[in-house]
Design an enzyme around this catalytic site. Sequence first.
Site, PDB file in Angstrom:
ATOM      1  N   CYS A   1       0.881  -1.212   0.001  1.00 21.12           N
ATOM      2  CA  CYS A   1      -0.209   0.301  -0.041  1.00 21.12           C
ATOM      3  C   CYS A   1       0.899   1.297   0.017  1.00 21.12           C
ATOM      4  CB  CYS A   1      -0.927  -0.049   1.121  1.00 21.12           C
ATOM      5  SG  CYS A   1      -0.137  -0.035   2.820  1.00 21.12           S
TER       6      CYS A   1
ATOM      7  N   ASN B   1       2.332   1.681   4.330  1.00 21.85           N
ATOM      8  CA  ASN B   1       2.568   0.157   5.109  1.00 21.85           C
ATOM      9  C   ASN B   1       2.394   0.386   6.670  1.00 21.85           C
ATOM     10  OD1 ASN B   1       5.643  -1.914   5.537  1.00 21.85           O
ATOM     11  ND2 ASN B   1       3.558  -2.329   5.167  1.00 21.85           N
TER      12      ASN B   1
ATOM     13  N   CYS C   1      -1.267   0.710   7.333  1.00 25.60           N
ATOM     14  CA  CYS C   1      -2.781   0.447   7.406  1.00 25.60           C
ATOM     15  C   CYS C   1      -3.349  -0.813   6.760  1.00 25.60           C
ATOM     16  CB  CYS C   1      -3.565   1.759   7.258  1.00 25.60           C
ATOM     17  SG  CYS C   1      -3.452   3.124   8.037  1.00 25.60           S
ATOM     18  N   ARG C   2      -3.246  -0.708   5.486  1.00 25.61           N
ATOM     19  CA  ARG C   2      -3.756  -1.754   4.622  1.00 25.61           C
ATOM     20  C   ARG C   2      -3.000  -2.912   4.610  1.00 25.61           C
ATOM     21  NH1 ARG C   2      -5.082   1.948  -0.311  1.00 25.61           N
ATOM     22  NH2 ARG C   2      -3.383   2.920   0.712  1.00 25.61           N
ATOM     23  N   SER C   3      -1.681  -2.581   4.170  1.00 27.22           N
ATOM     24  CA  SER C   3      -0.845  -3.715   3.694  1.00 27.22           C
ATOM     25  C   SER C   3      -0.298  -4.659   4.963  1.00 27.22           C
ATOM     26  CB  SER C   3       0.345  -3.339   2.863  1.00 27.22           C
ATOM     27  OG  SER C   3       1.059  -2.598   3.656  1.00 27.22           O
TER      28      SER C   3
ATOM     29  N   ASP D   1      -8.442   3.497   1.278  1.00 23.78           N
ATOM     30  CA  ASP D   1      -7.455   3.919   2.528  1.00 23.78           C
ATOM     31  C   ASP D   1      -7.882   4.433   3.497  1.00 23.78           C
ATOM     32  OD1 ASP D   1      -5.409   4.798   3.969  1.00 23.78           O
ATOM     33  OD2 ASP D   1      -4.473   6.360   2.534  1.00 23.78           O
TER      34      ASP D   1
HETATM   35  P1  4NP Z   1      -1.741   2.960   4.206  1.00 20.69           P
HETATM   36  O1  4NP Z   1      -2.314   4.146   4.853  1.00 20.69           O
HETATM   37  O2  4NP Z   1      -1.265   3.180   2.903  1.00 20.69           O
HETATM   38  O3  4NP Z   1      -2.916   2.048   4.104  1.00 20.69           O
HETATM   39  O4  4NP Z   1      -0.546   2.263   5.060  1.00 20.69           O
HETATM   40  C1  4NP Z   1      -1.748   5.288   4.845  1.00 20.69           C
HETATM   41  C2  4NP Z   1      -0.846   5.728   5.711  1.00 20.69           C
HETATM   42  C3  4NP Z   1      -0.293   6.735   5.921  1.00 20.69           C
HETATM   43  C4  4NP Z   1      -0.526   7.679   5.175  1.00 20.69           C
HETATM   44  C5  4NP Z   1      -1.361   7.476   3.760  1.00 20.69           C
HETATM   45  C6  4NP Z   1      -2.013   6.254   3.960  1.00 20.69           C
HETATM   46  N1  4NP Z   1      -0.025   9.157   4.913  1.00 20.69           N
HETATM   47  O5  4NP Z   1      -0.342   9.904   4.205  1.00 20.69           O
HETATM   48  O6  4NP Z   1       0.955   9.257   5.927  1.00 20.69           O
END
Ligand code: 4NP
Length: 158
Positions: free
Chosen positions: A7, A10, A12-14, A123
Amino acid sequence: MKILLVCLGNICRSPMAEGVFRQLAEQRGLDWQIDSAGTADYHVGEAPDRRAQRASAEVGIAIENLRGRQVEKSDFTRFDWILALDRANLRALQSLAPAGHSARLGLLLDPFLEGREPEEVADPYWGEMEDFRACRAQIEQAAEKFFARTGRLQKNPS
Ligand code: 4NP
């Protein structure tokens, strides 16, 4: 089989996807290698978001020991599959991929890129706890399908 889930951050989702894939592989007695990474470097070295930890813990999956890392060139030869959680991250992977790489790239919700809907795991970072639970449930469904389909393709799962 070696699978990398990808994602943006790294956190939240992954990591939730990594936890789900590990649990399914373990339940099926498969010695698969599962990892996750982000296309961005914002959260390198960080533990998963607390809401992702909680949504995973609620279904018996511990992800608190995972740490954020960014996708590396070597991932494109180390893994059999690199599955992005959304299209933006698939595009980022496609532009990072070295020529002649061996990993197969796809979307978690559409691994064979057949154009079926829905294709993206939204997200949840700016959302609420419920968004993390919905995200985990969506990942679980997709992972079950991936295991069923690749299990049928493989004569000798390893
Ligand atoms: P992820 O979520 O891609 O599912 O880990 C996010 C985590 C952090 C951010 C964006 C999405 N950020 O902008 O910091």
